[in-house]
Design a protein around this motif. Sequence first.
Motif, PDB file in Angstrom:
ATOM      1  N   LYS A   1      22.054  12.345  48.720  1.00 35.98           N
ATOM      2  CA  LYS A   1      22.000  11.837  47.346  1.00 35.98           C
ATOM      3  C   LYS A   1      22.278  10.340  47.302  1.00 35.98           C
ATOM      4  O   LYS A   1      21.570   9.566  46.634  1.00 35.98           O
TER       5      LYS A   1
ATOM      6  N   ILE B   1      12.385  17.610  52.012  1.00 32.53           N
ATOM      7  CA  ILE B   1      12.121  16.870  50.782  1.00 32.53           C
ATOM      8  C   ILE B   1      10.624  16.617  50.677  1.00 32.53           C
ATOM      9  O   ILE B   1      10.007  16.121  51.623  1.00 32.53           O
TER      10      ILE B   1
ATOM     11  N   PHE C   1      19.251   8.191  48.517  1.00 33.70           N
ATOM     12  CA  PHE C   1      18.170   8.066  47.530  1.00 33.70           C
ATOM     13  C   PHE C   1      18.573   7.146  46.382  1.00 33.70           C
ATOM     14  O   PHE C   1      17.749   6.384  45.868  1.00 33.70           O
TER      15      PHE C   1
ATOM     16  N   THR D   1       7.334  14.997  48.444  1.00 39.07           N
ATOM     17  CA  THR D   1       6.883  14.068  47.420  1.00 39.07           C
ATOM     18  C   THR D   1       6.163  14.824  46.302  1.00 39.07           C
ATOM     19  O   THR D   1       5.414  15.764  46.563  1.00 39.07           O
TER      20      THR D   1
ATOM     21  N   TYR E   1      15.086   5.839  44.516  1.00 38.34           N
ATOM     22  CA  TYR E   1      14.086   6.895  44.423  1.00 38.34           C
ATOM     23  C   TYR E   1      14.749   8.111  43.779  1.00 38.34           C
ATOM     24  O   TYR E   1      15.880   8.457  44.107  1.00 38.34           O
ATOM     25  N   GLU E   2      14.026   8.753  42.884  1.00 38.06           N
ATOM     26  CA  GLU E   2      14.578   9.923  42.221  1.00 38.06           C
ATOM     27  C   GLU E   2      14.361  11.157  43.089  1.00 38.06           C
ATOM     28  O   GLU E   2      13.320  11.332  43.713  1.00 38.06           O
ATOM     29  N   ILE E   3      15.365  12.029  43.115  1.00 37.03           N
ATOM     30  CA  ILE E   3      15.286  13.272  43.882  1.00 37.03           C
ATOM     31  C   ILE E   3      15.926  14.375  43.060  1.00 37.03           C
ATOM     32  O   ILE E   3      16.939  14.169  42.390  1.00 37.03           O
TER      33      ILE E   3
ATOM     34  N   THR F   1      10.779  14.616  45.227  1.00 32.36           N
ATOM     35  CA  THR F   1      11.145  13.216  45.040  1.00 32.36           C
ATOM     36  C   THR F   1       9.941  12.385  44.612  1.00 32.36           C
ATOM     37  O   THR F   1       8.784  12.766  44.856  1.00 32.36           O
ATOM     38  N   THR F   2      10.240  11.250  44.010  1.00 32.63           N
ATOM     39  CA  THR F   2       9.184  10.291  43.666  1.00 32.63           C
ATOM     40  C   THR F   2       8.798   9.422  44.856  1.00 32.63           C
ATOM     41  O   THR F   2       7.774   8.732  44.818  1.00 32.63           O
TER      42      THR F   2
END
Length: 479
Positions: free
Chosen positions: A82, A156, A85, A158, A90-92, A115-116
Amino acid sequence: MSTGKLVTALSLSFKRLGKYGEFFTTHRTLFTASFKPRSTFQSRTCPLPHYYPHLLKRHLFTMKIDTEDFKSVFTDELIQLKTIFEKYNYEIRFAGGPVRDLLMNIKPHDLDFATTATPQQMKDMFNSENIRMINLTGEKHGTITVRINEKENFEITTLRIDVINHGRHAVVEFTQDWELDANRRDLTVNSMFLGFDGTVYDYCGGWDDLQERRVAFVGDAQTRIQEDYLRILRYFRFCARISPDPNVHEPDTEEAIRENIEGLSRISGERIWLELKQILSNRHAGTLLETMLRLGIGPHIGLGDKPNMEEFRLVLERARSNNIQLQPISLLASLLDSEEAAVALHERLKYPNFDKELSFFIVHYRDLLPEPLKPLRPYQMIVIDTKQKMKDAILRGAELLRYQGQLELANEFEKWVPPRFPVGGADLKSEGVPTGKAMNMVIQRLRSKWKESDFQINHKDLVQLIPNVMEDLGLKVQK
């Protein structure tokens, strides 16, 4: 109010108005026995700066959770993930399964994330932080797997949309739009995201369906199935887990499955077995399997056009009356009417050797009956004569007894310790038995006498029988 907890929820609706959009929010408070609030949301109205030509309406429902199960997933390794990111902006979010499980008050065993960040951005970020990446085969579909502190793996992916889909192999395009990613997922209950702050993001009505224990495809069922025919089995797997009544299916969903069931012929047997095994491990297994067969699944998973429904229903009823769950392969074996059919099923599904041998065993011996005075004797003889591992043979025998409805005998059989044949090659040599075929003939004759005595003849008495056995077989003592 003491029996429940307040949940703060926010409903967002987007409507396309000409070239621009407007963003409306609705603030709601729900009462439920499942969740505990952490904070509230503020209602506000603001312009939507981006134009979404692909959408006529957008709907987002959010709420916050703060359960003990949610808190328990935050290991040191997850907190480190966390933090990384956040550092790189970057959002996750948690995605799919863990969100569904937490909303059902189940602690998730596997954590999936969305994630973005693109795969390349993730690789650059993790390389900069000296985080080891493993299993890079998923990169073309947007998935990066990392191992933190050599303790925990995190997968993770995208955010993405499927541009071209051939029923299993999709060509994907990465996006930063969470709703687009949600809309490409299979079932509404699997389409939700969960922020690290406890905010649930639901674009497809998954929360409402979860409360109603309803399993539904995201959007049009035909489209979702044709994107990946394995989703037919995933639908039934989640019916087994979520639906209170395995007999209830929406007519449109049933019709979509029936019209596309042939697509399962294009899916590998290994993948089908992974899903099917989970369905058949559930308490609703029999009912769901019968529904799938009614919809025409049999020929496409190796069961042929005319599975043995009479035997299947008989076995299922016995298992229910005994309140037991048979092995998944045992239920499938009940549908087979010959050993050739068992071979064909294995060739299609390619399940592991233990399941293969168990299916052959059940089909071959299911008409075997316990003896009146010594009920377990026929089953014990099979184990004694096996050329495979004794442990596996006992497990197969016990499963066969459960299949036949003999629950007490099955429990007794599992505790049985097979005796060891007390005579060996050295004993025969010392008595002058010639080596080779002659020795094997003597051993088999001695084993027969040993089994006839219910394994009571001891080593000394068996050795004393060797001269008589040799005489009966016309063998001469080798000096």
